[in-house]
Design a protein around this motif. Structure first.
Motif, PDB file in Angstrom:
ATOM      1  N   ASP A 236      17.155  20.920  50.380  1.00 15.36           N
ATOM      2  CA  ASP A 236      18.624  20.896  50.439  1.00 15.36           C
ATOM      3  C   ASP A 236      19.293  21.586  49.251  1.00 15.36           C
ATOM      4  OD1 ASP A 236      18.349  19.169  48.301  1.00 15.36           O
ATOM      5  OD2 ASP A 236      19.227  17.433  49.311  1.00 15.36           O
ATOM      6  N   GLY A 237      18.511  22.312  48.469  1.00 14.55           N
ATOM      7  CA  GLY A 237      19.068  22.961  47.283  1.00 14.55           C
ATOM      8  C   GLY A 237      18.673  22.259  46.007  1.00 14.55           C
ATOM      9  N   GLU A 238      18.270  20.984  46.122  1.00 15.77           N
ATOM     10  CA  GLU A 238      17.807  20.211  44.963  1.00 15.77           C
ATOM     11  C   GLU A 238      16.523  19.469  45.258  1.00 15.77           C
ATOM     12  OE1 GLU A 238      20.663  17.593  43.238  1.00 15.77           O
ATOM     13  OE2 GLU A 238      22.210  19.136  43.117  1.00 15.77           O
ATOM     14  N   LYS A 239      16.477  18.823  46.423  1.00 15.19           N
ATOM     15  CA  LYS A 239      15.321  17.981  46.766  1.00 15.19           C
ATOM     16  C   LYS A 239      14.565  18.573  47.945  1.00 15.19           C
ATOM     17  CE  LYS A 239      17.951  14.551  47.377  1.00 15.19           C
ATOM     18  NZ  LYS A 239      18.922  13.530  47.455  1.00 15.19           N
TER      19      LYS A 239
ATOM     20  N   GLN B 189       6.093  22.927  58.390  1.00 14.57           N
ATOM     21  CA  GLN B 189       7.302  23.736  58.535  1.00 14.57           C
ATOM     22  C   GLN B 189       8.284  23.311  57.446  1.00 14.57           C
ATOM     23  OE1 GLN B 189      10.130  22.773  61.749  1.00 14.57           O
ATOM     24  NE2 GLN B 189       9.821  24.883  62.444  1.00 14.57           N
ATOM     25  N   VAL B 190       8.889  24.291  56.794  1.00  9.34           N
ATOM     26  CA  VAL B 190       9.889  24.008  55.762  1.00  9.34           C
ATOM     27  C   VAL B 190      11.215  24.604  56.208  1.00  9.34           C
ATOM     28  CG1 VAL B 190      10.542  24.307  53.343  1.00  9.34           C
ATOM     29  CG2 VAL B 190       8.126  24.069  53.952  1.00  9.34           C
ATOM     30  N   VAL B 191      12.253  23.762  56.236  1.00  7.48           N
ATOM     31  CA  VAL B 191      13.606  24.224  56.570  1.00  7.48           C
ATOM     32  C   VAL B 191      14.354  24.406  55.258  1.00  7.48           C
ATOM     33  CG1 VAL B 191      15.732  23.745  57.839  1.00  7.48           C
ATOM     34  CG2 VAL B 191      13.533  22.938  58.733  1.00  7.48           C
ATOM     35  N   THR B 192      14.857  25.615  55.029  1.00  6.66           N
ATOM     36  CA  THR B 192      15.533  25.924  53.769  1.00  6.66           C
ATOM     37  C   THR B 192      16.976  25.436  53.800  1.00  6.66           C
ATOM     38  OG1 THR B 192      16.367  28.089  54.446  1.00  6.66           O
ATOM     39  CG2 THR B 192      14.110  27.999  53.575  1.00  6.66           C
ATOM     40  N   GLU B 193      17.622  25.572  52.656  1.00  8.86           N
ATOM     41  CA  GLU B 193      19.026  25.190  52.503  1.00  8.86           C
ATOM     42  C   GLU B 193      19.922  25.960  53.477  1.00  8.86           C
ATOM     43  OE1 GLU B 193      22.054  24.824  48.666  1.00  8.86           O
ATOM     44  OE2 GLU B 193      20.261  26.080  48.556  1.00  8.86           O
ATOM     45  N   GLN B 194      19.543  27.194  53.794  1.00  9.22           N
ATOM     46  CA  GLN B 194      20.322  28.029  54.708  1.00  9.22           C
ATOM     47  C   GLN B 194      19.956  27.793  56.172  1.00  9.22           C
ATOM     48  OE1 GLN B 194      18.580  29.396  52.015  1.00  9.22           O
ATOM     49  NE2 GLN B 194      20.387  29.386  50.710  1.00  9.22           N
ATOM     50  N   GLY B 195      19.008  26.877  56.432  1.00 11.93           N
ATOM     51  CA  GLY B 195      18.605  26.579  57.806  1.00 11.93           C
ATOM     52  C   GLY B 195      17.470  27.445  58.322  1.00 11.93           C
TER      53      GLY B 195
ATOM     54  N   PHE C  81      10.462  30.065  47.581  1.00 15.88           N
ATOM     55  CA  PHE C  81       9.313  29.992  48.477  1.00 15.88           C
ATOM     56  C   PHE C  81       8.654  28.614  48.387  1.00 15.88           C
ATOM     57  CE2 PHE C  81       8.462  32.406  44.600  1.00 15.88           C
ATOM     58  CZ  PHE C  81       7.532  31.606  43.959  1.00 15.88           C
ATOM     59  N   PRO C  82       8.078  28.151  49.505  1.00 14.77           N
ATOM     60  CA  PRO C  82       7.302  26.920  49.471  1.00 14.77           C
ATOM     61  C   PRO C  82       5.846  27.221  49.121  1.00 14.77           C
ATOM     62  CG  PRO C  82       7.567  27.639  51.729  1.00 14.77           C
ATOM     63  CD  PRO C  82       8.250  28.669  50.861  1.00 14.77           C
ATOM     64  N   VAL C  83       5.188  26.250  48.507  1.00 14.12           N
ATOM     65  CA  VAL C  83       3.759  26.344  48.198  1.00 14.12           C
ATOM     66  C   VAL C  83       3.128  25.012  48.602  1.00 14.12           C
ATOM     67  CG1 VAL C  83       2.032  26.707  46.403  1.00 14.12           C
ATOM     68  CG2 VAL C  83       4.214  27.879  46.266  1.00 14.12           C
ATOM     69  N   VAL C  84       1.972  25.073  49.265  1.00 11.78           N
ATOM     70  CA  VAL C  84       1.333  23.858  49.779  1.00 11.78           C
ATOM     71  C   VAL C  84      -0.131  23.815  49.365  1.00 11.78           C
ATOM     72  CG1 VAL C  84       0.657  22.606  51.871  1.00 11.78           C
ATOM     73  CG2 VAL C  84       2.884  23.695  51.748  1.00 11.78           C
TER      74      VAL C  84
END
Length: 199
Positions: free
Chosen positions: A124-127, A148-154, A189-192
């Motif tokens: 959500d921009g922070e969490k 799946q990761v949903v970014t702040e921009q959707g 970017f997400p990292v897993v």
């Protein structure tokens, strides 16, 4: 006429310089992503040794989650200079990234690792939060993990699926990194990391 040619030359030079800086900035971001992934994997490997010794004597491999998180924190601090505050790792001056790194963890236990799992995370921009964990089909050789990761921009980012071979500790982090120069776009970017609990 000469002034016009000089202005065109300077404009072209500045254009190519900006492209070069953009390429260098993108390359730095990819290097940082790779280093953060390695940090998460080293920390997660250390975390997955937090096995319940009593259950292990009965033939059941189960993670002690509090100990696993403490072990994860230790390695993030030792290897990367990150210290945890709630669900965010904060970098120090020598860390590979400069901005806070929110993370989530999810444990798929000995009863569930043969099932497919779909994890949906939202930033959500922070969490970074785990929004859904949906079980699927059971597979004899281990479930398929889809994140799946949903970014702040959707924007919906699908990460490469993983096949589990035992109880698994999943850690995902979301990196937002300032660019090399303020005129360039920021990188995010997400990292897993997915690690089997050690036997």
């Amino acid at each position: 006429m000469i002034v016009g040619i000089n202005l065109i030359s300077i404009s072209a030079l500045l254009f190519f310089l900006l492209i070069g800086i953009f390429v260098v900035d993108t390359d730095l971001a990819l290097q940082k992503k790779s280093e953060v992934k390695m940090l998460l994997e080293l920390a997660n490997h250390h975390a997955t040794f937090a096995v319940d010794p009593i259950m292990k004597t009965e033939g059941v491999i189960e993670l002690i989650e509090e100990e696993a998180l403490a072990r994860f924190d230790d390695r993030m601090l030792e290897n990367g200079g990150y210290r945890r505050e709630q669900n965010t790792y904060l970098p120090d001056a020598d860390s590979v990234t400069t901005d806070p790194m929110p993370f989530v963890r999810h444990y798929i236990d000995f009863r569930s690792w043969r099932q497919d799992w779909q994890l949906r995370l939202r930033y959500d921009g922070e969490k970074l939060v785990l929004e859904q964990a949906v079980p699927g089909a059971i597979r004899a050789d281990g479930g398929r993990l889809q994140i799946q990761v949903v970014t702040e921009q959707g924007e919906e980012l699908e990460l490469a699926p993983k096949t589990m071979v035992g109880p698994s500790h999943v850690v995902a982090a979301y990196i937002e990194e300032r660019p090399f120069l303020p005129v360039l776009p920021a990188h995010s970017f997400p990292v897993v990391s997915v690690e089997e609990v050690k036997r």
